[in-house]
Write a protein that holds these residues in place. Structure first.
Motif, PDB file in Angstrom:
ATOM      1  N   ILE A  13       0.832  -1.212   0.000  1.00  0.00           N
ATOM      2  CA  ILE A  13       0.000   0.000   0.000  1.00  0.00           C
ATOM      3  C   ILE A  13       0.864   1.260   0.000  1.00  0.00           C
ATOM      4  CG2 ILE A  13      -1.586   1.387   1.411  1.00  0.00           C
ATOM      5  CD1 ILE A  13      -2.849  -1.316   2.292  1.00  0.00           C
ATOM      6  N   PHE A  14       1.903   1.285   0.815  1.00  0.00           N
ATOM      7  CA  PHE A  14       2.652   2.529   0.983  1.00  0.00           C
ATOM      8  C   PHE A  14       3.908   2.657   0.126  1.00  0.00           C
ATOM      9  CE2 PHE A  14      -0.121   2.404   4.593  1.00  0.00           C
ATOM     10  CZ  PHE A  14      -0.637   3.690   4.553  1.00  0.00           C
ATOM     11  N   LEU A  46      -1.977   6.967  -6.317  1.00  0.00           N
ATOM     12  CA  LEU A  46      -1.848   8.114  -5.435  1.00  0.00           C
ATOM     13  C   LEU A  46      -0.392   8.315  -5.023  1.00  0.00           C
ATOM     14  CD1 LEU A  46      -4.066   9.962  -4.215  1.00  0.00           C
ATOM     15  CD2 LEU A  46      -4.018   8.518  -2.181  1.00  0.00           C
ATOM     16  N   ARG A  67       2.811   8.990  -2.738  1.00  0.00           N
ATOM     17  CA  ARG A  67       3.099   8.516  -1.380  1.00  0.00           C
ATOM     18  C   ARG A  67       2.613   9.513  -0.327  1.00  0.00           C
ATOM     19  NH1 ARG A  67       7.417   5.731   1.562  1.00  0.00           N
ATOM     20  NH2 ARG A  67       6.636   5.715   3.681  1.00  0.00           N
ATOM     21  N   GLU A 103       0.122  11.462  -0.307  1.00  0.00           N
ATOM     22  CA  GLU A 103      -1.323  11.431  -0.105  1.00  0.00           C
ATOM     23  C   GLU A 103      -1.800  10.087   0.438  1.00  0.00           C
ATOM     24  OE1 GLU A 103      -2.394  15.004  -3.167  1.00  0.00           O
ATOM     25  OE2 GLU A 103      -2.464  12.954  -3.942  1.00  0.00           O
ATOM     26  N   ARG A 104      -1.048   9.026   0.215  1.00  0.00           N
ATOM     27  CA  ARG A 104      -1.348   7.760   0.893  1.00  0.00           C
ATOM     28  C   ARG A 104      -1.124   7.952   2.393  1.00  0.00           C
ATOM     29  NH1 ARG A 104       1.282   3.166  -3.149  1.00  0.00           N
ATOM     30  NH2 ARG A 104       0.856   4.324  -5.053  1.00  0.00           N
ATOM     31  N   GLU A 105      -0.024   8.642   2.727  1.00  0.00           N
ATOM     32  CA  GLU A 105       0.276   8.929   4.129  1.00  0.00           C
ATOM     33  C   GLU A 105      -0.753   9.888   4.728  1.00  0.00           C
ATOM     34  OE1 GLU A 105       2.394   7.265   5.793  1.00  0.00           O
ATOM     35  OE2 GLU A 105       3.798   6.476   4.305  1.00  0.00           O
ATOM     36  N   ASP A 149      -5.855   3.320  -4.319  1.00  0.00           N
ATOM     37  CA  ASP A 149      -4.793   3.485  -3.320  1.00  0.00           C
ATOM     38  C   ASP A 149      -5.326   4.158  -2.052  1.00  0.00           C
ATOM     39  OD1 ASP A 149      -2.817   2.275  -4.833  1.00  0.00           O
ATOM     40  OD2 ASP A 149      -1.999   4.166  -5.589  1.00  0.00           O
ATOM     41  N   LEU A 150      -6.162   5.164  -2.226  1.00  0.00           N
ATOM     42  CA  LEU A 150      -6.754   5.857  -1.086  1.00  0.00           C
ATOM     43  C   LEU A 150      -7.615   4.896  -0.268  1.00  0.00           C
ATOM     44  CD1 LEU A 150      -7.757   8.285   0.606  1.00  0.00           C
ATOM     45  CD2 LEU A 150      -9.426   8.689  -1.193  1.00  0.00           C
ATOM     46  N   HIS A 200      -7.382   1.651  -0.138  1.00  0.00           N
ATOM     47  CA  HIS A 200      -6.517   0.670   0.536  1.00  0.00           C
ATOM     48  C   HIS A 200      -5.829   1.275   1.762  1.00  0.00           C
ATOM     49  CE1 HIS A 200      -6.451  -1.498  -3.518  1.00  0.00           C
ATOM     50  NE2 HIS A 200      -7.175  -2.215  -2.690  1.00  0.00           N
ATOM     51  N   ALA A 201      -5.294   2.479   1.617  1.00  0.00           N
ATOM     52  CA  ALA A 201      -4.616   3.126   2.749  1.00  0.00           C
ATOM     53  C   ALA A 201      -5.599   3.390   3.885  1.00  0.00           C
ATOM     54  CB  ALA A 201      -3.950   4.428   2.302  1.00  0.00           C
TER      55      ALA A 201
END
Length: 192
Positions: A62-63, A70, A72, A74-76, A162-163, A165-166
């Motif tokens: 995911i990260f 997305l 990194r 914005e995943r964070e 991605d969003l 999943h995060a």
């Protein structure tokens, strides 16, 4: 402990984790990164090596997966917003540091921590935070309006995936961490 921070925190488990000396080759394989053996959280999760291995590989994909989607930062941000919403001070501190670093927007991240998930943000970050929080809510309130806002902010299908999943991963991870221990002001060994 109260208050959200970007400081490095420690974490104290309420159950006894394995000691570093008790870790077998199977445990180290499950940790994926041997340095995680210094963490009481990961040593506690190592009591079930198969689940820990799957959890760690999922987290890394995911990260750290650079294949589109997305950015990194914005995943964070999604992980930070989810953690802030769920009240997980430890996870919020870790992911807020990453979000601030990768985005070069530490002031905006600080505002999220200080003022909460409704704090003023630009349109793109507002859409990401709102979607992550809606997904983290129980029951989930993520709906078509969130997807429309994400698309209006420029996110394509892979970025939205991605969003999701995060946010979903941290909805679970926060609840796990909050049920197994508490953050401390003392950084853990691996964070020193």
């Amino acid at each position: 402990m109260t208050g959200f921070t970007t400081e490095r925190l420690g974490w104290r488990p309420w159950l006894e984790p394995l000691t570093e000396d008790e870790l077998t080759d199977a445990h180290h394989e499950a940790l994926v990164d041997r340095a995680r053996a210094a963490s009481p959280y990961f040593r506690l999760l190592a009591r079930d090596p198969d689940v820990l291995h799957a959890r760690t590989k999922t987290d890394q994909d995911i990260f750290y997966n650079p294949d589109g989607g997305l950015p990194r930062a914005e995943r964070e941000l999604a992980a930070t917003a989810t953690s802030r919403h769920n009240g997980c001070v430890f996870c919020a501190s870790v992911h807020a540091r990453f979000a601030g670093h990768y985005s070069k927007r530490p002031g905006d991240v600080r505002r999220l921590l200080d003022e909460g998930v409704d704090a003023r943000q630009d349109a793109r970050w507002r859409a990401i935070i709102d979607a992550a929080v809606a997904l983290a809510s129980t029951p989930s309130t993520l709906g078509p309006e969130h997807l429309a806002a994400l698309r209006a902010a420029g996110l394509d299908d892979l970025a939205i995936s991605d969003l999701v999943h995060a946010g979903a991963f941290f909805g679970w991870a926060n609840r796990l961490m909050l049920s197994l221990g508490e953050p401390t002001h003392e950084p853990t060994q691996e964070e020193k």
